[in-house]
Design a protein around this motif. Sequence first.
Motif, mmCIF file in Angstrom:
data_model
loop_
_atom_site.group_PDB
_atom_site.id
_atom_site.type_symbol
_atom_site.label_atom_id
_atom_site.label_comp_id
_atom_site.label_asym_id
_atom_site.label_seq_id
_atom_site.Cartn_x
_atom_site.Cartn_y
_atom_site.Cartn_z
ATOM 1 N N PRO A 57 4.217 43.490 25.833
ATOM 2 C CA PRO A 57 4.476 44.910 26.082
ATOM 3 C C PRO A 57 4.570 45.197 27.577
ATOM 4 O O PRO A 57 3.664 44.887 28.341
ATOM 5 C CB PRO A 57 3.274 45.607 25.449
ATOM 6 C CG PRO A 57 2.733 44.624 24.455
ATOM 7 C CD PRO A 57 2.991 43.270 25.031
ATOM 8 N N ASP A 59 4.387 47.998 29.126
ATOM 9 C CA ASP A 59 3.384 48.957 29.579
ATOM 10 C C ASP A 59 2.094 48.251 29.958
ATOM 11 O O ASP A 59 1.462 48.579 30.970
ATOM 12 C CB ASP A 59 3.101 50.004 28.495
ATOM 13 C CG ASP A 59 4.230 51.021 28.378
ATOM 14 O OD1 ASP A 59 5.082 51.054 29.279
ATOM 15 O OD2 ASP A 59 4.250 51.756 27.387
ATOM 16 N N LEU A 60 1.684 47.260 29.150
ATOM 17 C CA LEU A 60 0.466 46.507 29.446
ATOM 18 C C LEU A 60 0.609 45.785 30.778
ATOM 19 O O LEU A 60 -0.301 45.798 31.616
ATOM 20 C CB LEU A 60 0.172 45.509 28.329
ATOM 21 C CG LEU A 60 -0.975 44.528 28.581
ATOM 22 C CD1 LEU A 60 -2.286 45.271 28.811
ATOM 23 C CD2 LEU A 60 -1.106 43.543 27.427
ATOM 24 N N GLN A 61 1.757 45.154 30.999
ATOM 25 C CA GLN A 61 1.975 44.424 32.243
ATOM 26 C C GLN A 61 2.014 45.379 33.441
ATOM 27 O O GLN A 61 1.494 45.065 34.519
ATOM 28 C CB GLN A 61 3.278 43.623 32.133
ATOM 29 C CG GLN A 61 3.230 42.580 31.027
ATOM 30 C CD GLN A 61 4.554 41.861 30.855
ATOM 31 O OE1 GLN A 61 5.349 41.792 31.769
ATOM 32 N NE2 GLN A 61 4.785 41.314 29.675
ATOM 33 N N PHE A 63 0.495 48.369 33.659
ATOM 34 C CA PHE A 63 -0.865 48.843 33.916
ATOM 35 C C PHE A 63 -1.700 47.762 34.596
ATOM 36 O O PHE A 63 -2.504 48.041 35.495
ATOM 37 C CB PHE A 63 -1.542 49.265 32.611
ATOM 38 C CG PHE A 63 -0.977 50.526 32.013
ATOM 39 C CD1 PHE A 63 -0.612 51.599 32.808
ATOM 40 C CD2 PHE A 63 -0.823 50.649 30.642
ATOM 41 C CE1 PHE A 63 -0.096 52.759 32.263
ATOM 42 C CE2 PHE A 63 -0.310 51.798 30.082
ATOM 43 C CZ PHE A 63 0.058 52.863 30.887
ATOM 44 N N GLN A 64 -1.499 46.510 34.157
ATOM 45 C CA GLN A 64 -2.238 45.408 34.753
ATOM 46 C C GLN A 64 -1.925 45.273 36.235
ATOM 47 O O GLN A 64 -2.807 45.073 37.074
ATOM 48 C CB GLN A 64 -1.910 44.104 34.011
ATOM 49 C CG GLN A 64 -2.635 42.876 34.548
ATOM 50 C CD GLN A 64 -1.826 42.163 35.611
ATOM 51 O OE1 GLN A 64 -0.604 42.213 35.604
ATOM 52 N NE2 GLN A 64 -2.518 41.516 36.536
ATOM 53 N N ALA A 172 -11.247 41.694 28.478
ATOM 54 C CA ALA A 172 -10.055 42.321 29.038
ATOM 55 C C ALA A 172 -9.650 41.631 30.338
ATOM 56 O O ALA A 172 -8.461 41.458 30.617
ATOM 57 C CB ALA A 172 -10.305 43.796 29.275
ATOM 58 N N VAL A 176 -5.968 39.988 31.313
ATOM 59 C CA VAL A 176 -5.257 40.390 32.522
ATOM 60 C C VAL A 176 -4.933 39.171 33.376
ATOM 61 O O VAL A 176 -3.822 39.045 33.916
ATOM 62 C CB VAL A 176 -6.094 41.401 33.317
ATOM 63 C CG1 VAL A 176 -5.583 41.530 34.739
ATOM 64 C CG2 VAL A 176 -6.074 42.747 32.621
ATOM 65 N N ILE A 179 -1.969 37.240 31.901
ATOM 66 C CA ILE A 179 -0.697 37.920 32.157
ATOM 67 C C ILE A 179 -0.310 37.749 33.619
ATOM 68 O O ILE A 179 0.841 37.444 33.952
ATOM 69 C CB ILE A 179 -0.791 39.418 31.799
ATOM 70 C CG1 ILE A 179 -1.001 39.595 30.297
ATOM 71 C CG2 ILE A 179 0.464 40.170 32.253
ATOM 72 C CD1 ILE A 179 -1.242 41.031 29.879
#
Length: 459
Positions: A57, A59-61, A63-64, A172, A176, A179
């Motif tokens: 996703p 968005d996840l990347q 935000f990370q 979490a 992170v 990724i």
Amino acid sequence: MSTPKRCFVVMGFGIKTDLATGRKLNLDKSYQALIKPVVEAKGMTCIRADEIKHSGPIDLQMFQQLFSADLVIADLSTSNLNAFYELGIRHALKPHTTIIISEAQMAYPFNIQNLTIKNYTHLGDSIDYFEVLRFQQLLGETIDQVVNQANTDSPVYTLLNGLVPPSLQEQARMVVEEIDAAITAGSDVEETANDSSNSSLATLTREGELALKQKDFDAAKSFFDTALRLSDKEIDLNENSHNTYLIQRLALATYKAARPDYISALKAALNLLSKIDLGRTNDPETVAMAGSIEKHLYEEGQGDAHLENAILYYQRGYYLLHNRHNGVNLAYLLHCRSLSSTLDPSREEQIADLVWANRFRRDVLMLCDRDAANNLKRETMASGADTVSKEQGELLNEQKFWILVNKAEAHYGLGEMPEYEAAAMAASKVLHEDWMMESFTRQLQKLGKLLEKPNLHPQ
């Protein structure tokens, strides 16, 4: 070997329109000329969202990156809503190591007027050589200050005393790190055009632009189609999409490719642009392209309705930008309408269209003088430089050529033949590609046929 620090750049990509000024800004030029080389010269990894391969996703990347990047540079040019949103997230997550930049003509919203913003000047298609040098030095000095001193630059942590930055739980944090490792590794791998299924958005758009430049329109169409679908994996081209830049480039490649035939390709391109809400959009690039397509459909004998549509689009573009391209095309189309018994059935309507056509041509001549003076200033500055990029030299010549042929066409339409001949001769002496002169010659031939016809109905 220690892992290099990482900079995440928040900004739009491709060619975006600043709706406040109507100007087109090539944000890839900003990134490639002003930001990325400076960051990498500091020994940091530099990455923008469109350079991330979409293995998960986005968005996840994103935000990370906003949470863990050692430095974030946010370019707010064209008032990009996503950039503002991501800057807000960064300010909430981190008290320091955020730099804000923007193009000089951006109108700042009230809430960010008290923030430190470093400005640069964009010419639209390119950035002046001296401006590149000036801003690279400024950004380099700013990076040194921000990274080494770690002063609070987030208004959230400045105003809310005692606020503690968030931290990740162990599980979490491991996700992170995985990724981040994949992104960092991926940024060091040279992607190939043949592996489009696993390419980043940046690679696909870069290859698409290269294919357009090389006139390989079938390949460009494929690259931009894949990029558009990658940009929004849930996109349905039968529904609205807000990815304006990619749709514009796909539409351009579609009608230039002329598959399965020219008229079908024009209609397919127009259908693509309709996904950008053609009836209401104020994006000058979208409007100009729609006008060009409707103009070609009219010239291909598809009916006067396309002439009316072309006039409406070029009118909108002209009043949005007040530029030469829209003005000279609008004059030509109004001249076409003056000869149509179905669209201008009376002598009075014919006279009105001819008067307006010539008024626009006079305005185009004024705009040509203005743009020629600005281009001469840039040429003079470039001639005094020790090193000027080949690309900037080509852009200066290209601008000079189009200014002269627009001037020539305006004089020709007004019947001012000595002035036309002088401008056309000057244009022929400017270094240019063959297709540019061929395009001008075809347009002049069409205008010449209009001028040969009786202009007005009999009394």
